[in-house]
Scaffold this active site. Structure first.
Site, PDB file in Angstrom:
ATOM      1  N   GLU A 144      42.301 -42.365   3.346  1.00 25.85           N
ATOM      2  CA  GLU A 144      42.109 -44.044   3.471  1.00 25.85           C
ATOM      3  C   GLU A 144      41.837 -44.685   1.994  1.00 25.85           C
ATOM      4  OE1 GLU A 144      39.327 -45.826   6.139  1.00 25.85           O
ATOM      5  OE2 GLU A 144      39.677 -44.298   7.757  1.00 25.85           O
ATOM      6  N   GLU A 155      34.399 -39.877   8.507  1.00 19.63           N
ATOM      7  CA  GLU A 155      33.046 -40.662   7.809  1.00 19.63           C
ATOM      8  C   GLU A 155      31.829 -40.496   8.271  1.00 19.63           C
ATOM      9  OE1 GLU A 155      34.099 -44.577   6.701  1.00 19.63           O
ATOM     10  OE2 GLU A 155      35.756 -44.143   5.324  1.00 19.63           O
TER      11      GLU A 155
END
Ligand code: BGP
Length: 467
Positions: free
Chosen positions: A374, A160
């Site tokens: 995720e 991320e």
């Protein structure tokens, strides 16, 4: 309802070193950017987290028992190089060999990230990703790991990239807590991409037998009411949160369309981006070499146009309805009355995942296999007693709705090969602490005992459909 999973689907749980390991001061580990910051903040501590440093075996056995065939873990850079560079710390190296062995011995395939929000404190103080010297150190660390951990065959460079840049320099809820420092945020995005690209190019030059990629969290952005102004706000925000990084990763350049949006946003905020000679060559070379793409998805956003000064409030306590976000010349994030939200004001919007999957597949032919790395629901789970399975039905609903959308996209040709729930067990949340739980397994943080949630049982039932 989801009846069955595709054969061979990767079905895993996700963790991150700093959020689960605890033991932050043992066996020669160096400090991360979080240690002193959390201490000073005084809200919650990273020790013992889920004590994964000592209890990994228990969690891997639980994974196996509940049908998971994979796990996401990250290596703490500061266990290998306590200062981020220098001599490797053998105790840290030995720990990860033990961990990977336990995974492999139990048929729980490790997917390993090199960086998950936990820059070494020394490098953080020196500018973190804004300092290009730190990119060199990251490449050195990656090279060491590739040569040392040959048992690992699934690598992610950075987790991320946007969350770091955005939380550190725009939203201000990660150290160093800057608000709307747009220059740093865009520069950090570019520098992280460069770090990723250099590591991918290195990995490929070593001719190793594994696969490598990176992880982006994607949030779709919709105009709350479809006017041209609101659509433009959505486009600007999408460019800043997703498109700039996706272009850099999978096109190896920032397209003119993307830069028109980014430059508009930079100009309004008196910000600038510096790209040095050779950077784009590095990105270009890496853009076709990613073996897979890790996509994290939690929510999408609804926006309207906004021209006032920037201001925001981050809801890190779970008091529903307290967040606000207004970005000068970009847009204001607003609540959509038709979309349910979590206690932390995250929109529950599975359609956004479907839309994103379709969009990126069309726009980025270099995206090969996708793994959802995720997805999950932050929820205040309630422990009843030792003998009662914890009822987290809202989490099952959340996961199921998202899997439905994944399978729909898959049936329409989007190559999604796996799903990792965030998270495997309850763990420490960076800016929220311990009451925002995500796990399939409940952790009593006092005793470190694990308890089963209904979502774990549901996970197992679906795993059995693959047999
Ligand atoms: C992602 C991170 C994770 C994790 C998750 C949930 O952005 O990769 O590390 O924490 O989001 O976020 P939070 O803990 O803020 O609810």
């Amino acid at each position: 309802r989801v009846r069955a999973l595709p054969k061979g689907f990767v079905w895993g749980g996700a963790t991150a070193a700093y959020q689960v390991e605890g033991s932050t001061k043992v066996d020669g580990k160096g400090k991360t950017m979080w240690d002193d910051y959390l201490k000073k903040q005084g809200r919650f501590a990273p020790d013992p987290a889920s004590d994964f440093y000592n209890r990994y075996s228990e969690d891997i056995h639980l994974s196996k028992e509940y049908g998971l065939n994979a796990i996401r873990v990250s290596i703490a850079w500061t266990r290998i190089f306590p200062k981020g560079y220098g001599k490797p710390n053998q105790e840290g190296v030995a720990y990860y060999h033990r961990l990977f062995k336990e995974c492999l011995d139990n048929g729980v395939e490790p997917y390993v990230s090199l960086h998950h929000f936990d820059s070494p404190a020394t490098l953080f103080e020196d500018g973190d990703w804004l300092n290009r010297k730190n990119i060199d150190y990251f490449v050195d660390y990656a090279r060491f790991c590739f040569k040392e951990f040959t048992e690992v065959t699934n690598w992610f460079t950075i987790n991320e990239l946007i969350s770091l840049a955005y939380s550190q320099y725009i939203q201000g809820n990660f150290p160093p807590n800057h608000h709307f420092d747009v220059t740093s945020a865009i520069q950090a995005q570019h520098n992280e991409l460069l770090a990723h690209a250099r590591v991918v190019n290195l990995y490929k030059s070593l001719n190793l037998k594994g696969r490598i990629g990176l992880i982006h969290v994607l949030e779709n952005v919709y105009p709350i009411v479809a006017t041209p102004e609101n659509q433009h706000a959505a486009d600007l925000q999408y460019a800043f949160m997703n498109q700039f990084l996706l272009d850099g990763t999978f096109k190896g350049e920032y397209t003119p369309e993307t830069m028109t949006l980014i430059n508009e946003l930079l100009d309004i905020n008196n910000a600038k981006l510096e790209i040095q000679d050779g950077d784009l060559d590095e990105l270009k070379k890496a853009s076709t070499q990613n073996d897979f793409f890790g996509l994290n998805y939690y929510q999408s956003k609804f926006v309207k146009t906004y021209h006032g000064e920037s201001e925001n409030h981050f809801n890190g306590t779970g008091e529903k309805g307290t967040s606000s976000f207004k970005f000068k010349g970009v847009g204001e994030t607003v609540k959509n009355p038709d979309v349910p939200t979590t206690d932390w004001d995250w929109n529950i919007y599975p359609e956004g995942l479907y839309d994103i999957l379709k969009r990126i597949t069309k726009e980025y032919p270099n995206i090969k296999t996708i793994y959802i790395t995720e997805n999950g629901l932050g929820y205040k789970d309630k422990f009843v007693n030792e003998n009662t399975v914890i009822d987290d039905s809202p989490r099952i609903d959340y996961i199921e709705q998202h899997i439905e959308k994944i399978l729909q996209a898959r049936s329409e040709g989007v190559d999604v090969q796996g799903y990792f729930v965030w998270s495997l067990q309850d763990q420490f949340s960076w800016a929220n602490g311990y009451n925002k739980r995500y796990g399939l397994f409940y952790v009593d943080f006092e005793t470190q005992k694990r308890y089963i949630k209904k979502s774990a049982q549901w996970f197992k039932e679906l795993a059995d459909t693959m047999k």
